[in-house]
Motif scaffolding. Structure first.
Motif, PDB file in Angstrom:
ATOM      1  N   PRO A 117      40.744  39.856  26.395  1.00 10.37           N
ATOM      2  CA  PRO A 117      39.572  39.313  25.701  1.00 10.37           C
ATOM      3  C   PRO A 117      38.428  38.915  26.633  1.00 10.37           C
ATOM      4  O   PRO A 117      37.285  38.832  26.203  1.00 10.37           O
ATOM      5  N   ASP A 118      38.727  38.689  27.915  1.00  9.10           N
ATOM      6  CA  ASP A 118      37.701  38.241  28.867  1.00  9.10           C
ATOM      7  C   ASP A 118      37.361  39.301  29.910  1.00  9.10           C
ATOM      8  O   ASP A 118      36.783  38.987  30.952  1.00  9.10           O
ATOM      9  N   ASP A 119      37.725  40.569  29.657  1.00  7.58           N
ATOM     10  CA  ASP A 119      37.488  41.667  30.596  1.00  7.58           C
ATOM     11  C   ASP A 119      38.141  41.446  31.955  1.00  7.58           C
ATOM     12  O   ASP A 119      37.680  41.942  32.973  1.00  7.58           O
ATOM     13  N   PHE A 120      39.248  40.696  31.995  1.00  2.00           N
ATOM     14  CA  PHE A 120      39.967  40.448  33.245  1.00  2.00           C
ATOM     15  C   PHE A 120      40.412  41.753  33.899  1.00  2.00           C
ATOM     16  O   PHE A 120      40.283  41.928  35.109  1.00  2.00           O
ATOM     17  N   TRP A 121      40.942  42.675  33.109  1.00  4.08           N
ATOM     18  CA  TRP A 121      41.477  43.912  33.664  1.00  4.08           C
ATOM     19  C   TRP A 121      40.378  44.920  33.999  1.00  4.08           C
ATOM     20  O   TRP A 121      40.660  45.958  34.583  1.00  4.08           O
ATOM     21  N   ARG A 122      39.151  44.622  33.648  1.00  2.00           N
ATOM     22  CA  ARG A 122      38.034  45.543  33.911  1.00  2.00           C
ATOM     23  C   ARG A 122      37.202  45.120  35.120  1.00  2.00           C
ATOM     24  O   ARG A 122      36.349  45.868  35.563  1.00  2.00           O
ATOM     25  N   ARG A 123      37.448  43.927  35.636  1.00  2.60           N
ATOM     26  CA  ARG A 123      36.669  43.421  36.778  1.00  2.60           C
ATOM     27  C   ARG A 123      37.299  43.857  38.093  1.00  2.60           C
ATOM     28  O   ARG A 123      38.516  43.993  38.198  1.00  2.60           O
ATOM     29  N   ASP A 124      36.458  43.999  39.104  1.00  2.00           N
ATOM     30  CA  ASP A 124      36.965  44.277  40.452  1.00  2.00           C
ATOM     31  C   ASP A 124      37.632  43.030  40.995  1.00  2.00           C
ATOM     32  O   ASP A 124      37.210  41.912  40.704  1.00  2.00           O
ATOM     33  N   ALA A 125      38.652  43.220  41.792  1.00  2.00           N
ATOM     34  CA  ALA A 125      39.332  42.088  42.431  1.00  2.00           C
ATOM     35  C   ALA A 125      38.384  41.441  43.430  1.00  2.00           C
ATOM     36  O   ALA A 125      37.553  42.090  44.041  1.00  2.00           O
ATOM     37  N   GLU A 126      38.518  40.134  43.563  1.00  2.00           N
ATOM     38  CA  GLU A 126      37.707  39.401  44.520  1.00  2.00           C
ATOM     39  C   GLU A 126      38.594  38.808  45.594  1.00  2.00           C
ATOM     40  O   GLU A 126      39.666  38.277  45.303  1.00  2.00           O
ATOM     41  N   PHE A 127      38.157  38.922  46.826  1.00  2.00           N
ATOM     42  CA  PHE A 127      38.924  38.385  47.958  1.00  2.00           C
ATOM     43  C   PHE A 127      38.369  37.037  48.337  1.00  2.00           C
ATOM     44  O   PHE A 127      37.156  36.864  48.496  1.00  2.00           O
ATOM     45  N   ASP A 128      39.244  36.062  48.464  1.00  2.00           N
ATOM     46  CA  ASP A 128      38.853  34.717  48.861  1.00  2.00           C
ATOM     47  C   ASP A 128      39.494  34.417  50.214  1.00  2.00           C
ATOM     48  O   ASP A 128      40.696  34.110  50.286  1.00  2.00           O
ATOM     49  N   ALA A 129      38.731  34.523  51.285  1.00  2.60           N
ATOM     50  CA  ALA A 129      39.261  34.346  52.629  1.00  2.60           C
ATOM     51  C   ALA A 129      39.775  32.934  52.873  1.00  2.60           C
ATOM     52  O   ALA A 129      40.630  32.723  53.730  1.00  2.60           O
ATOM     53  N   SER A 130      39.294  31.974  52.086  1.00  2.00           N
ATOM     54  CA  SER A 130      39.735  30.592  52.274  1.00  2.00           C
ATOM     55  C   SER A 130      41.123  30.353  51.686  1.00  2.00           C
ATOM     56  O   SER A 130      41.741  29.327  51.954  1.00  2.00           O
ATOM     57  N   GLY A 131      41.597  31.289  50.880  1.00  2.47           N
ATOM     58  CA  GLY A 131      42.919  31.143  50.262  1.00  2.47           C
ATOM     59  C   GLY A 131      42.896  30.261  49.026  1.00  2.47           C
ATOM     60  O   GLY A 131      43.914  29.984  48.450  1.00  2.47           O
ATOM     61  N   GLY A 132      41.721  29.807  48.615  1.00  4.06           N
ATOM     62  CA  GLY A 132      41.626  28.922  47.454  1.00  4.06           C
ATOM     63  C   GLY A 132      41.301  29.643  46.263  1.00  4.06           C
ATOM     64  O   GLY A 132      41.490  29.718  45.194  1.00  4.06           O
TER      65      GLY A 132
END
Length: 132
Positions: A117-132
């Motif tokens: 319902p929130d287009d989760f599977w359609r978005r590109d993955a985001e990398f968080d270098a801080s690990g948060g």
């Protein structure tokens, strides 16, 4: 969760979201026909912010996620609905894709449904270098 069973600091919003999700699920379940087929839920039981589904007629409990995931994929012959998740959900998807890739007949194929319902599977993955 803390060892005493209290909600760990910083998880209030997540727990509130889980509570709202579960309450809505119970509301929908109560409005559904009383005669339903059998279904099995195999929740992680590890994270306090991940409620189980109120729609299952039976529940299983595994203490190791690898065993849980194998059982979940192997027993879900009618299909699996994937909702937004983390690393475990992605691992389950790849296990399911692999089984479907090597399916020798159409009967061996496991339908995969992505609840989105929130287009989760359609978005590109985001990398968080801080690990948060």
């Amino acid at each position: 969760m803390t060892k005493s069973g209290d909600l760990a600091p910083g998880y209030e919003e997540s727990a509130d979201g889980a509570r709202k999700w579960l309450n809505k699920g119970l509301e929908v379940r109560d409005s559904a026909p009383k005669e339903r087929g059998e279904s099995l839920a195999i929740p992680t039981w590890f994270y306090g912010s991940e409620p189980s589904t109120p729609f299952a007629s039976a529940y299983a409990k595994y203490f190791q996620n690898s065993i849980r995931e194998e059982a979940l994929i192997a027993q879900s012959r009618a299909g699996i609905i994937y909702a937004q998740g983390g690393g475990g959900t992605l691992r389950e998807i790849f296990q399911d894709v692999e089984l479907n890739f090597y399916a020798s007949t159409a009967d061996d194929f496991i339908p995969m449904i992505f609840f989105d319902p929130d287009d989760f599977w359609r978005r590109d993955a985001e990398f968080d270098a801080s690990g948060g």
